[in-house]
Design a protein around this motif. Structure first.
Motif, PDB file in Angstrom:
ATOM      1  N   TYR A 244       0.694  -1.300   0.146  1.00 20.85           N
ATOM      2  CA  TYR A 244       0.215   0.053  -0.108  1.00 20.85           C
ATOM      3  C   TYR A 244       0.805   1.124  -0.032  1.00 20.85           C
ATOM      4  O   TYR A 244       0.620   2.232  -0.914  1.00 20.85           O
ATOM      5  N   LEU A 245       1.898   1.194   0.920  1.00 23.75           N
ATOM      6  CA  LEU A 245       2.773   2.495   1.038  1.00 23.75           C
ATOM      7  C   LEU A 245       3.588   2.692  -0.289  1.00 23.75           C
ATOM      8  O   LEU A 245       3.580   3.894  -0.659  1.00 23.75           O
ATOM      9  N   VAL A 246       4.022   1.605  -0.985  1.00 19.33           N
ATOM     10  CA  VAL A 246       4.956   1.933  -2.070  1.00 19.33           C
ATOM     11  C   VAL A 246       3.870   2.400  -3.184  1.00 19.33           C
ATOM     12  O   VAL A 246       4.180   3.228  -3.971  1.00 19.33           O
ATOM     13  N   ASN A 247       2.783   1.835  -3.421  1.00 14.28           N
ATOM     14  CA  ASN A 247       1.924   2.214  -4.557  1.00 14.28           C
ATOM     15  C   ASN A 247       1.477   3.638  -4.280  1.00 14.28           C
ATOM     16  O   ASN A 247       1.032   4.476  -5.407  1.00 14.28           O
ATOM     17  N   LEU A 248       1.090   3.684  -3.051  1.00 13.39           N
ATOM     18  CA  LEU A 248       0.533   5.305  -2.676  1.00 13.39           C
ATOM     19  C   LEU A 248       1.671   6.315  -2.709  1.00 13.39           C
ATOM     20  O   LEU A 248       1.362   7.190  -3.470  1.00 13.39           O
ATOM     21  N   CYS A 249       2.979   6.144  -2.537  1.00 10.44           N
ATOM     22  CA  CYS A 249       3.815   7.073  -2.554  1.00 10.44           C
ATOM     23  C   CYS A 249       4.451   7.211  -3.858  1.00 10.44           C
ATOM     24  O   CYS A 249       5.166   8.201  -4.253  1.00 10.44           O
ATOM     25  N   GLY A 250       4.708   6.098  -4.833  1.00 11.11           N
ATOM     26  CA  GLY A 250       5.203   6.076  -5.896  1.00 11.11           C
ATOM     27  C   GLY A 250       6.670   6.602  -6.011  1.00 11.11           C
ATOM     28  O   GLY A 250       7.676   6.247  -5.247  1.00 11.11           O
ATOM     29  N   ASP A 251       6.975   7.701  -6.849  1.00  7.32           N
ATOM     30  CA  ASP A 251       8.398   8.529  -6.732  1.00  7.32           C
ATOM     31  C   ASP A 251       8.687   9.621  -5.884  1.00  7.32           C
ATOM     32  O   ASP A 251       9.711  10.116  -5.805  1.00  7.32           O
ATOM     33  N   ALA A 252       7.689   9.519  -4.820  1.00  5.74           N
ATOM     34  CA  ALA A 252       8.118  10.619  -3.797  1.00  5.74           C
ATOM     35  C   ALA A 252       9.364  10.185  -3.049  1.00  5.74           C
ATOM     36  O   ALA A 252       9.618   9.007  -2.902  1.00  5.74           O
ATOM     37  N   GLN A 253      10.420  11.238  -2.777  1.00  3.60           N
ATOM     38  CA  GLN A 253      11.541  10.825  -2.001  1.00  3.60           C
ATOM     39  C   GLN A 253      11.490  11.226  -0.541  1.00  3.60           C
ATOM     40  O   GLN A 253      10.793  12.300  -0.313  1.00  3.60           O
ATOM     41  N   PHE A 254      11.592  10.326   0.162  1.00  2.00           N
ATOM     42  CA  PHE A 254      11.639  10.529   1.644  1.00  2.00           C
ATOM     43  C   PHE A 254      13.203  10.510   2.194  1.00  2.00           C
ATOM     44  O   PHE A 254      14.133  10.028   1.848  1.00  2.00           O
ATOM     45  N   ALA A 255      13.327  11.351   3.317  1.00  2.03           N
ATOM     46  CA  ALA A 255      14.539  11.351   4.108  1.00  2.03           C
ATOM     47  C   ALA A 255      14.836  10.141   4.613  1.00  2.03           C
ATOM     48  O   ALA A 255      14.225   9.658   5.639  1.00  2.03           O
ATOM     49  N   VAL A 256      16.151   9.682   3.982  1.00  2.00           N
ATOM     50  CA  VAL A 256      16.791   8.402   4.717  1.00  2.00           C
ATOM     51  C   VAL A 256      18.139   8.666   5.212  1.00  2.00           C
ATOM     52  O   VAL A 256      18.865   8.906   4.270  1.00  2.00           O
ATOM     53  N   GLY A 257      18.371   9.131   6.564  1.00  2.00           N
ATOM     54  CA  GLY A 257      19.674   9.640   7.116  1.00  2.00           C
ATOM     55  C   GLY A 257      20.185  10.857   6.284  1.00  2.00           C
ATOM     56  O   GLY A 257      19.180  11.768   6.163  1.00  2.00           O
ATOM     57  N   PRO A 258      21.105  10.757   5.719  1.00  2.00           N
ATOM     58  CA  PRO A 258      21.590  12.306   4.895  1.00  2.00           C
ATOM     59  C   PRO A 258      21.198  12.251   3.454  1.00  2.00           C
ATOM     60  O   PRO A 258      21.681  13.098   2.803  1.00  2.00           O
ATOM     61  N   VAL A 259      20.304  11.270   2.954  1.00  2.00           N
ATOM     62  CA  VAL A 259      19.939  11.334   1.429  1.00  2.00           C
ATOM     63  C   VAL A 259      18.409  11.075   1.366  1.00  2.00           C
ATOM     64  O   VAL A 259      17.731  11.158   2.754  1.00  2.00           O
TER      65      VAL A 259
END
Length: 508
Positions: A244-259
């Motif tokens: 569900y989360l992967v399909n909903l979020c698509g290409d959105a970029q999320f903060a993961v540590g420094p990237v």
């Protein structure tokens, strides 16, 4: 930074067994090194009539790369020379940490060349955090994790190179290489949490209490509590699985540590990674990026008074979606700006350890003004080195396992450590209520030493803006709270002074 890696491995705890296995390789540890760690690496065994009891490795744990051994084993190998020193030559006088600091200044190609100089340099230049830093610094979040950080780097920058050769060479065995530092990095990445680290659960648990009860019994006295049932109506609780989360979020970029990373790329990393400090997805703008995420949970009724909201879009970051694999988490810290917080687990489970504001956790080194905190050990290493000592403390920590559907209240000023026991998804928010408004003001109006040196005014500006906004939105609130605090303090002293004779009562 301090290091606890020198205190590595313990006297082995052994018991006799009736059946004597054959063709076993002996692993021993030096009895004077430490008494905190017992383990047996995969493909290494105790001598014929002995079985080790202690730490367990994860079932997925690989054999230690290059067969690096703990330094204590050198003492039980008469005549052996540490190939670490031979291969480093004149650099052998440097600590392992310093060698790696120097290697961290090099680029990938330079590390590859240096790896051909000696077996010792080959081992050091294969240290995964070196390649992790190169990937994160050079690729930011634009990478697809491929088995290891080294292979990820090679396959990205040198796609014509046969990475399968690199994978095969990672099994190269270097004889008689002894290093506590390198060994423990592998050990911490592959240890199971010990049952005794999980069994202590002394937090107060409540279900269905009123807001007044929460304020009186927990928020005003600044005490943690675990709340059950207050997120039963969340859509997120039933929906937020991986697909569900992967399909909903698509290409959105999320903060993961420094990237920043796409969610599906992060999950691919989480499925493969075996490292001491896994990257943690911790994004403060998730609801702005994906509004549906923000609409599928509600702030529990106990935390709906949030006075920082008077600042509108000028308020500091205050809410985060948190996703991480087992072993990921946050080492000891105090939440910013003297705010309180709540943390709701939607998937998975988390181990929490909390110390009150006046008790600094062992192994943690805050600056005198509390603005900076050094915690030089990883989460697992903290458990290995310091957890047992807290059992005998007069002020023992509050501990619990917070499971899906449960919310923990973290009062302002409390130290806390959190580790995911399995892949977990959670929401957390920091907030300011009338009960801790004065604490927030007192914190914000006092710049710390580093801010004074640098001339930074961010904290003072936040204080002025927040104070003005509160006075405009809730006239008289600040003065009323200060008067209430003064009367409460006076009432306390009235309770301990005998008004008839003017002397202290010593029986309170």
């Amino acid at each position: 930074m301090l290091s606890c890696r020198g205190s590595l491995l313990s006297q082995t705890i052994k018991r006799k067994t009736k059946n004597k296995p054959k063709n076993k390789t002996k692993l021993k540890t030096h009895k004077n090194v430490s008494r905190t760690r017992d383990f047996i690496p995969k493909n290494m065994h105790l001598e014929d009539n002995e079985e080790e009891v202690g730490f367990n490795l994860k079932s997925s744990a690989p054999s230690h790369s290059h067969w690096v051994q703990p330094l204590g084993n050198l003492y039980f190998n008469p005549g052996a020379l540490n190939s670490r020193n031979i291969g480093l030559g004149n650099l052998q006088i440097l600590s392992d940490e310093l060698v790696l600091e120097i290697l961290g200044l090099l680029e990938g190609t330079q590390l590859g060349v240096l790896a051909t100089v000696s077996k010792s340099f080959y081992v050091f230049t294969s240290h995964e955090p070196l390649w992790r830093n190169l990937v994160l610094d050079n690729l930011k979040g634009r990478f697809f994790y491929n088995r290891s950080w080294k292979v990820t780097y090679i396959s990205t920058f040198h796609p014509s190179f046969d990475v399968s050769r690199s994978a095969r060479s990672s099994g190269l065995r270097v004889r008689d290489f002894y290093s506590d530092y390198l060994f423990q990095s592998w050990l911490c990445a592959n240890l199971e949490m010990k049952p005794e680290w999980l069994e202590r659960d002394n937090i107060i648990r409540k279900r269905g209490i009123s807001v007044d009860d929460f304020v009186t019994n927990f928020e005003e006295p600044n005490k943690p509590v675990l709340l059950e049932g207050c997120m039963d109506n969340w859509d997120a609780l039933g929906k937020w699985d991986r697909d569900y989360l992967v399909n909903l979020c698509g290409d959105a970029q999320f903060a993961v540590g420094p990237v920043k990373m796409r969610l599906d790329d992060y999950f691919s990393y989480a499925d493969q990674v075996k490292e001491e400090r896994p990257l943690y997805l911790f994004d403060p703008k998730f609801a702005e990026k994906i509004p549906t995420l923000g609409s599928e949970y509600d702030v529990p009724v106990y935390f709906r008074e949030d006075l920082f909201s008077v600042l509108g879009n000028r308020r500091p970051d205050y809410r985060w979606i948190i996703i991480g694999p087992a072993g990921s988490g946050s080492s000891f810290h105090i939440d910013p700006n003297s705010t309180s917080a709540w943390n709701a687990v939607i998937r998975g489970s988390k181990k929490w350890i909390l110390f009150p504001p006046d008790v600094v956790p062992p192994g943690v080194h805050p600056s005198p003004d509390g603005a900076e905190v050094a915690c030089p050990v990883s989460i697992i290493e903290w458990f290995m080195n310091f957890y047992d000592a807290t059992k005998d403390w007069k002020k023992r920590p509050i501990e619990c396992i917070c499971k899906a559907g449960e919310v923990i209240f973290v009062p302002n000023g409390w130290w806390h450590l959190v580790i995911n026991l399995e892949e977990s998804v959670a929401i957390t928010q920091n907030y300011v209520s009338r009960r801790n408004l004065l604490n927030v003001f007192d914190f914000l109006k006092k710049p710390n030493a580093s801010e004074l040196v640098s001339g930074t005014t961010d904290r003072i500006n936040l204080y002025e803006n927040f104070k003005n906004a509160i006075e405009a939105s809730f006239p008289g609130t600040i003065d009323g709270l200060r008067l209430k605090a003064k009367l409460k303090k006076m009432s306390f002293w009235d309770s301990v002074i005998d008004s008839k004779v003017g002397a202290f009562k010593f029986y309170f």
